[in-house]
Motif scaffolding. Structure first.
Motif, PDB file in Angstrom:
ATOM      1  N   GLY A  28      51.311  18.131  47.294  1.00 37.73           N
ATOM      2  CA  GLY A  28      51.787  16.997  48.072  1.00 37.73           C
ATOM      3  C   GLY A  28      52.489  17.485  49.323  1.00 37.73           C
ATOM      4  N   LEU A  29      52.259  16.790  50.430  1.00 40.17           N
ATOM      5  CA  LEU A  29      52.804  17.174  51.729  1.00 40.17           C
ATOM      6  C   LEU A  29      53.552  16.004  52.340  1.00 40.17           C
ATOM      7  CD1 LEU A  29      52.881  19.088  54.272  1.00 40.17           C
ATOM      8  CD2 LEU A  29      50.681  18.052  54.908  1.00 40.17           C
ATOM      9  N   ILE A  30      54.782  16.239  52.747  1.00 38.47           N
ATOM     10  CA  ILE A  30      55.547  15.206  53.422  1.00 38.47           C
ATOM     11  C   ILE A  30      54.970  15.030  54.830  1.00 38.47           C
ATOM     12  CG2 ILE A  30      57.319  16.717  54.407  1.00 38.47           C
ATOM     13  CD1 ILE A  30      59.358  14.497  53.565  1.00 38.47           C
ATOM     14  N   GLY A  31      54.944  13.806  55.300  1.00 38.69           N
ATOM     15  CA  GLY A  31      54.457  13.568  56.656  1.00 38.69           C
ATOM     16  C   GLY A  31      53.744  12.242  56.780  1.00 38.69           C
ATOM     17  N   SER A  32      53.068  12.099  57.891  1.00 41.77           N
ATOM     18  CA  SER A  32      52.374  10.863  58.240  1.00 41.77           C
ATOM     19  C   SER A  32      50.867  11.035  58.050  1.00 41.77           C
ATOM     20  CB  SER A  32      52.650  10.531  59.698  1.00 41.77           C
ATOM     21  OG  SER A  32      52.138  11.579  60.520  1.00 41.77           O
ATOM     22  N   ALA A  33      50.141   9.935  58.210  1.00 39.42           N
ATOM     23  CA  ALA A  33      48.680   9.993  58.151  1.00 39.42           C
ATOM     24  C   ALA A  33      48.136  10.877  59.271  1.00 39.42           C
ATOM     25  CB  ALA A  33      48.099   8.586  58.234  1.00 39.42           C
ATOM     26  N   SER A  34      48.768  10.845  60.445  1.00 41.46           N
ATOM     27  CA  SER A  34      48.282  11.675  61.556  1.00 41.46           C
ATOM     28  C   SER A  34      48.537  13.162  61.273  1.00 41.46           C
ATOM     29  CB  SER A  34      48.895  11.255  62.887  1.00 41.46           C
ATOM     30  OG  SER A  34      50.296  11.387  62.862  1.00 41.46           O
TER      31      SER A  34
ATOM     32  N   GLN B 270      47.591  15.526  48.779  1.00 46.77           N
ATOM     33  CA  GLN B 270      48.170  14.191  48.858  1.00 46.77           C
ATOM     34  C   GLN B 270      49.198  14.164  49.980  1.00 46.77           C
ATOM     35  OE1 GLN B 270      50.866  13.089  45.764  1.00 46.77           O
ATOM     36  NE2 GLN B 270      51.113  11.017  46.560  1.00 46.77           N
ATOM     37  N   SER B 271      48.980  13.283  50.927  1.00 47.11           N
ATOM     38  CA  SER B 271      49.929  13.116  52.023  1.00 47.11           C
ATOM     39  C   SER B 271      49.694  11.750  52.642  1.00 47.11           C
ATOM     40  CB  SER B 271      49.718  14.219  53.076  1.00 47.11           C
ATOM     41  OG  SER B 271      50.666  14.120  54.098  1.00 47.11           O
ATOM     42  N   PRO B 272      50.732  11.024  52.945  1.00 46.83           N
ATOM     43  CA  PRO B 272      52.127  11.377  52.701  1.00 46.83           C
ATOM     44  C   PRO B 272      52.484  11.248  51.221  1.00 46.83           C
ATOM     45  CG  PRO B 272      51.966   9.195  53.710  1.00 46.83           C
ATOM     46  CD  PRO B 272      50.577   9.757  53.649  1.00 46.83           C
ATOM     47  N   ILE B 273      53.613  11.834  50.858  1.00 44.87           N
ATOM     48  CA  ILE B 273      54.097  11.734  49.481  1.00 44.87           C
ATOM     49  C   ILE B 273      55.140  10.632  49.411  1.00 44.87           C
ATOM     50  CG2 ILE B 273      53.568  14.093  48.811  1.00 44.87           C
ATOM     51  CD1 ILE B 273      56.492  14.810  49.352  1.00 44.87           C
ATOM     52  N   GLY B 274      55.469  10.255  48.197  1.00 45.96           N
ATOM     53  CA  GLY B 274      56.428   9.174  47.997  1.00 45.96           C
ATOM     54  C   GLY B 274      55.705   7.842  47.926  1.00 45.96           C
TER      55      GLY B 274
ATOM     56  N   LEU C  64      58.646   9.764  45.049  1.00 42.73           N
ATOM     57  CA  LEU C  64      58.008  10.928  44.443  1.00 42.73           C
ATOM     58  C   LEU C  64      58.358  11.018  42.955  1.00 42.73           C
ATOM     59  CD1 LEU C  64      56.434  13.587  44.809  1.00 42.73           C
ATOM     60  CD2 LEU C  64      58.594  14.641  45.417  1.00 42.73           C
ATOM     61  N   ALA C  65      59.629  10.862  42.634  1.00 45.69           N
ATOM     62  CA  ALA C  65      60.065  10.918  41.232  1.00 45.69           C
ATOM     63  C   ALA C  65      59.413   9.800  40.421  1.00 45.69           C
ATOM     64  CB  ALA C  65      61.586  10.817  41.151  1.00 45.69           C
ATOM     65  N   TYR C  66      59.354   8.615  40.991  1.00 46.94           N
ATOM     66  CA  TYR C  66      58.728   7.488  40.293  1.00 46.94           C
ATOM     67  C   TYR C  66      57.248   7.781  40.025  1.00 46.94           C
ATOM     68  CZ  TYR C  66      57.192   2.752  39.230  1.00 46.94           C
ATOM     69  OH  TYR C  66      56.645   1.652  38.620  1.00 46.94           O
ATOM     70  N   GLY C  67      56.549   8.326  41.015  1.00 47.47           N
ATOM     71  CA  GLY C  67      55.140   8.676  40.843  1.00 47.47           C
ATOM     72  C   GLY C  67      54.936   9.725  39.758  1.00 47.47           C
ATOM     73  N   LEU C  68      55.820  10.720  39.720  1.00 41.79           N
ATOM     74  CA  LEU C  68      55.726  11.747  38.676  1.00 41.79           C
ATOM     75  C   LEU C  68      55.908  11.137  37.290  1.00 41.79           C
ATOM     76  CD1 LEU C  68      57.704  14.664  40.325  1.00 41.79           C
ATOM     77  CD2 LEU C  68      55.261  14.618  39.817  1.00 41.79           C
ATOM     78  N   LEU C  69      56.879  10.253  37.171  1.00 41.01           N
ATOM     79  CA  LEU C  69      57.116   9.611  35.873  1.00 41.01           C
ATOM     80  C   LEU C  69      55.953   8.710  35.479  1.00 41.01           C
ATOM     81  CD1 LEU C  69      60.912   8.814  36.193  1.00 41.01           C
ATOM     82  CD2 LEU C  69      59.832  10.489  34.680  1.00 41.01           C
ATOM     83  N   GLN C  70      55.386   7.993  36.436  1.00 38.97           N
ATOM     84  CA  GLN C  70      54.222   7.156  36.150  1.00 38.97           C
ATOM     85  C   GLN C  70      53.051   8.018  35.677  1.00 38.97           C
ATOM     86  OE1 GLN C  70      53.683   4.956  39.860  1.00 38.97           O
ATOM     87  NE2 GLN C  70      53.759   3.104  38.628  1.00 38.97           N
ATOM     88  N   SER C  71      52.833   9.127  36.343  1.00 35.86           N
ATOM     89  CA  SER C  71      51.749  10.034  35.998  1.00 35.86           C
ATOM     90  C   SER C  71      51.934  10.573  34.589  1.00 35.86           C
ATOM     91  CB  SER C  71      51.689  11.183  37.006  1.00 35.86           C
ATOM     92  OG  SER C  71      50.759  12.138  36.605  1.00 35.86           O
TER      93      SER C  71
ATOM     94  N   THR D  88      65.752  10.249  51.031  1.00 30.40           N
ATOM     95  CA  THR D  88      66.106   9.710  49.719  1.00 30.40           C
ATOM     96  C   THR D  88      65.024   8.766  49.213  1.00 30.40           C
ATOM     97  OG1 THR D  88      68.456   9.910  50.214  1.00 30.40           O
ATOM     98  CG2 THR D  88      67.843   8.415  48.419  1.00 30.40           C
ATOM     99  N   GLU D  89      64.506   7.917  50.088  1.00 31.52           N
ATOM    100  CA  GLU D  89      63.457   6.980  49.686  1.00 31.52           C
ATOM    101  C   GLU D  89      62.173   7.725  49.305  1.00 31.52           C
ATOM    102  OE1 GLU D  89      64.932   3.252  52.479  1.00 31.52           O
ATOM    103  OE2 GLU D  89      63.739   4.867  53.359  1.00 31.52           O
ATOM    104  N   ILE D  90      61.855   8.765  50.050  1.00 33.33           N
ATOM    105  CA  ILE D  90      60.675   9.577  49.713  1.00 33.33           C
ATOM    106  C   ILE D  90      60.882  10.253  48.362  1.00 33.33           C
ATOM    107  CG2 ILE D  90      59.343  11.628  50.353  1.00 33.33           C
ATOM    108  CD1 ILE D  90      59.884  10.771  53.317  1.00 33.33           C
ATOM    109  N   ALA D  91      62.070  10.812  48.134  1.00 30.90           N
ATOM    110  CA  ALA D  91      62.365  11.488  46.863  1.00 30.90           C
ATOM    111  C   ALA D  91      62.277  10.517  45.691  1.00 30.90           C
ATOM    112  CB  ALA D  91      63.743  12.140  46.921  1.00 30.90           C
ATOM    113  N   LEU D  92      62.803   9.322  45.859  1.00 32.90           N
ATOM    114  CA  LEU D  92      62.735   8.331  44.780  1.00 32.90           C
ATOM    115  C   LEU D  92      61.287   7.946  44.492  1.00 32.90           C
ATOM    116  CD1 LEU D  92      65.772   6.066  45.704  1.00 32.90           C
ATOM    117  CD2 LEU D  92      65.537   7.525  43.682  1.00 32.90           C
TER     118      LEU D  92
END
Length: 140
Positions: free
Chosen positions: A73-79, A102-106, A121-128, A115-119
């Motif tokens: 996973g990579l932080i960033g934008s679609a561009s 996977q980009s963007p992450i979160g 990301l954590a939610y996605g990991l738990l869902q997975s 903080t919003e990206i981290a939350l």
């Protein structure tokens, strides 16, 4: 955000001063070239690339995509993702391999702050993890 969840975390950065005083159980590694730390990761490792440098980000992605890995996973934008995919393709990575980036992450619905990206990301990991457990039980 991942502290207390069932993940073994390794946090790699370029200098000790870049880490906060509290590591929250993460294994801290200082590496002048963060991409060099990829070789020490298990084949099933989930890599999340969140550096201050596009050059570091690109080289880390290149190193991860050049070996076995669980997730990238990579932080960033679609561009940013589009630019990276072009450069990584030029570096010889196959379309099927690049599709795993996977980009963007979160969760973009939560916002773009760290903080919003981290939350997200954590939610996605738990869902997975929950989805994998349901599949194993035959309920997913």
């Amino acid at each position: 955000v991942l502290h207390g969840l069932p993940y073994a975390l390794t946090w790699v950065d370029t200098g000790l001063a870049r880490f906060p005083d509290q590591h929250y159980g993460a294994d801290i590694r200082v590496a002048k070239v963060p991409a060099a730390a990829v070789r020490d990761a298990p084949d099933t490792a989930m890599h999340f690339v969140l550096t201050f440098s596009h050059a570091h980000d690109l080289e880390i992605c290149h190193q991860v995509l050049s070996r076995r890995f669980g997730h990238l996973g990579l932080i960033g934008s679609a561009s940013k993702k589009a630019r990276f995919l072009k450069r990584l393709r030029e570096m010889g990575h196959a379309p099927a391999t690049l599709a795993r980036l996977q980009s963007p992450i979160g969760d973009p619905h939560l916002g773009k702050s760290p903080t919003e990206i981290a939350l997200g990301l954590a939610y996605g990991l738990l869902q997975s993890r929950t989805g994998e457990a349901e599949e194993a039980r035959g309920t997913g």
